[in-house]
Write an enzyme that holds these catalytic residues in place. Structure first.
Site, PDB file in Angstrom:
ATOM      1  N   LYS A 146      -8.718  17.505  39.139  1.00  0.00           N
ATOM      2  CA  LYS A 146      -7.979  17.342  37.887  1.00  0.00           C
ATOM      3  C   LYS A 146      -8.834  16.738  36.779  1.00  0.00           C
ATOM      4  O   LYS A 146      -8.558  16.945  35.601  1.00  0.00           O
ATOM      5  CB  LYS A 146      -6.729  16.501  38.122  1.00  0.00           C
ATOM      6  CG  LYS A 146      -5.720  17.255  38.969  1.00  0.00           C
ATOM      7  CD  LYS A 146      -4.388  16.551  39.039  1.00  0.00           C
ATOM      8  CE  LYS A 146      -3.362  17.414  39.745  1.00  0.00           C
ATOM      9  NZ  LYS A 146      -3.617  17.529  41.201  1.00  0.00           N
TER      10      LYS A 146
HETATM   11  C1  LIG Z   1      -3.115  18.571  41.950  1.00  0.00           C
HETATM   12  C2  LIG Z   1      -3.782  18.838  43.248  1.00  0.00           C
HETATM   13  C3  LIG Z   1      -3.581  20.044  43.945  1.00  0.00           C
HETATM   14  C4  LIG Z   1      -2.629  21.122  43.473  1.00  0.00           C
HETATM   15  O1  LIG Z   1      -3.077  21.781  42.301  1.00  0.00           O
HETATM   16  P1  LIG Z   1      -2.043  22.612  41.404  1.00  0.00           P
HETATM   17  O2  LIG Z   1      -2.793  22.946  40.177  1.00  0.00           O
HETATM   18  O3  LIG Z   1      -0.893  21.666  41.129  1.00  0.00           O
HETATM   19  O4  LIG Z   1      -1.620  23.788  42.192  1.00  0.00           O
HETATM   20  C5  LIG Z   1      -4.298  20.267  45.122  1.00  0.00           C
HETATM   21  N1  LIG Z   1      -5.125  19.323  45.600  1.00  0.00           N
HETATM   22  C6  LIG Z   1      -5.340  18.143  44.968  1.00  0.00           C
HETATM   23  C7  LIG Z   1      -6.262  17.150  45.580  1.00  0.00           C
HETATM   24  C8  LIG Z   1      -4.674  17.853  43.775  1.00  0.00           C
HETATM   25  O5  LIG Z   1      -4.885  16.680  43.155  1.00  0.00           O
END
Ligand SMILES: *Cc1c(COP(=O)(O)O)cnc(C)c1O
Length: 471
Positions: free
Chosen positions: A113
């Site tokens: 993220k």
């Molecule tokens: C947010 C997140 C996800 C999921 O990603 P999306 O974009 O919500 O599908 C998967 N793994 C981790 C470690 C995350 O922080």
């Protein structure tokens, strides 16, 4: 390029207009009116670009109205080896021929993220400066999103961040990542309750439109379009070292929750990246796996959402999914409205007999699978034994399904969505040893922490914001 709502009843807007906004006024999500198409010459030239330049070139397709020099400056300020630990930003590691891991998690909070959020922080700062205004971000987090947002927005001018988290429900590492921030514009609020209570409070506060206006409240949640676009970049960046020429196809495996990451992969495919399969991996919360296997979409209630060992994928309603369905029904806003009315009234919809389903099965590239806790533990062990690498439980979700879905002739790239250090308990369970921890996080849990503890009471949160918001 203009943006329209998936529900078809909102005025079209520019990239800058939608940068700070959440939902469209008609309740839909904003999407590009048409997909840009990257020409072969341009695509060829991208092969050798460094990450920030590549990011700039791709963002530019989606941000026609945004001043080019500023966009470029934001990309170069964001994607540095210092912030992301390597000059490639998202290095590709090869496990064996045609099986790779794309390292997306070397940023400040060790989850993918950061890649979008760090850019968003710099774009927000530019826009607020240009428009001479302030913004107070209000959000709720169960872990990764909140820390990525805080680390992207800390110390920024014209911005305050109010982040609600469930008291005592995050890992000690996640807690320390957020609560140890000393920046004056970051306010951590620990709610005596669950993540859903935090989410409810955010909804309650934001639906008080007078309060929202008065305190210039904004959000940085997963439906933010700029976050999706920023994630398109690393699909391109990962493609080049896995191939020799631009006519080769590759597949990507993506651990999915809110459908933001894999939807960015779909956008990459739509604008011309030769993607063969988009392998969607879920954990026990398998609403999306069910859809891609059957055409039936039945989101669960929050109470029916399991708490798993890949907690960032414990999602009951995948917010970005509506953007994909909008594309599958050829941008028919009335149809999207009708489908989401069925979700509200009947708990879901069934596309399996619709012509959109044929299109999804034949052209979208999506295939899917789910993993259990035991699968993830076994996959973490397997990757350690076979390839001498430690992966986190979310990445293990993806690798598990990737191994099942891969085709020998085509490279399979598994997205690494977090580093194992964030989920040490599960690593100890799988391997009997602690996860490797990057040196800069040594002693993180011992730093002084700063957090406001509150009852699950929207009025109390409003009073707190009222006292600390930027005017
Ligand atoms: C947010 C997140 C996800 C999921 O990603 P999306 O974009 O919500 O599908 C998967 N793994 C981790 C470690 C995350 O922080």
């Amino acid at each position: 390029m203009k943006y329209v709502s998936t529900r078809g009843h909102a005025a079209s807007q520019s990239f800058t207009d939608i940068l700070l906004e959440g939902l469209a006024p008609d309740g839909g999500l904003m999407v590009p009116e048409q997909w840009p198409r990257i020409m072969p010459v341009k695509f060829q030239a991208m092969r050798d670009l460094a990450y920030p330049q590549l990011a700039f070139e791709i963002l530019r397709f989606f941000a026609a109205d945004y001043p080019g020099a500023e966009l470029k400056q934001a990309a170069f300020k964001t994607y540095t080896a210092k912030a992301f630990g390597a000059p490639e930003i998202t290095p590709l590691r090869t496990l064996e021929p045609n099986l790779h891991i794309l390292g997306l998690s070397n940023g400040p909070t060790l989850a993918f993220k950061d890649i979008a959020m760090q850019l968003l922080g710099n774009l927000f700062e530019q826009v607020l400066e240009r428009q001479d205004r302030t913004l107070n971000i209000l959000g709720a987090t169960s872990g990764d999103t909140g820390s990525a947002a805080e680390h992207a927005l800390k110390g920024k001018a014209r911005l305050n961040v109010f982040m609600l988290s469930p008291r005592g429900r995050m890992s000690p590492f996640q807690r320390a990542q957020m609560y140890s921030l000393a920046d004056a514009n970051v306010f951590n609020i620990a709610i005596e309750g669950m993540f859903d209570d935090c989410q409810d409070i955010v909804k309650r506060v934001s639906s008080d439109l007078a309060f929202k206006e008065a305190h210039r409240l904004g959000a940085v949640n997963s439906i933010n379009w700029a976050r999706v676009v920023a994630q398109v970049v690393y699909y391109f960046k990962g493609y080049f070292p896995a191939t020799r020429s631009n006519d080769e196809q590759v597949s990507f495996a993506v651990p999915s929750g809110n459908f933001g990451n894999i939807f960015a992969g779909y956008v990459a495919k739509r604008i011309g990246l030769p993607i063969r399969r988009l392998v969607l991996a879920t954990n026990e919360n398998d609403v999306l796996d069910e859809f891609f296997r059957t055409g039936r979409y039945h989101p669960r209630k929050a109470a029916d959402t399991h708490a798993t060992s890949s907690p960032s994928m414990d999602i009951s309603k995948a917010s970005n999914f509506e953007r994909f369905i909008w594309d599958a029904v050829d941008g028919d806003g009335d149809k999207v409205t009708w489908l989401w009315k069925q979700v509200e009234e009947d708990g879901g919809f069934d596309l399996s007999t619709d012509k959109a389903w044929e299109k999804i099965e034949e052209d979208s590239g999506f295939v899917s699978g789910r993993s259990t806790h035991e699968d993830r533990i076994a996959t973490i062990r397997l990757v350690k034994q076979r390839y001498a690498q430690v992966i986190d439980p979310h990445t293990a979700d993806g690798v598990k399904i990737a191994l099942r879905m891969r085709e020998p002739r085509y490279p399979m790239i598994c997205l690494e969505t977090a580093l194992p250090a964030k989920f040490d308990e599960t690593i100890v369970e799988a391997l009997g040893e602690h996860a490797p921890r990057p040196a800069r996080f040594e002693g993180l849990e011992r730093l002084p922490q700063r957090v406001e503890v509150m009852a699950p009471d929207a009025e109390a949160v409003k009073r707190f914001i009222g006292t600390h918001a930027l005017a």
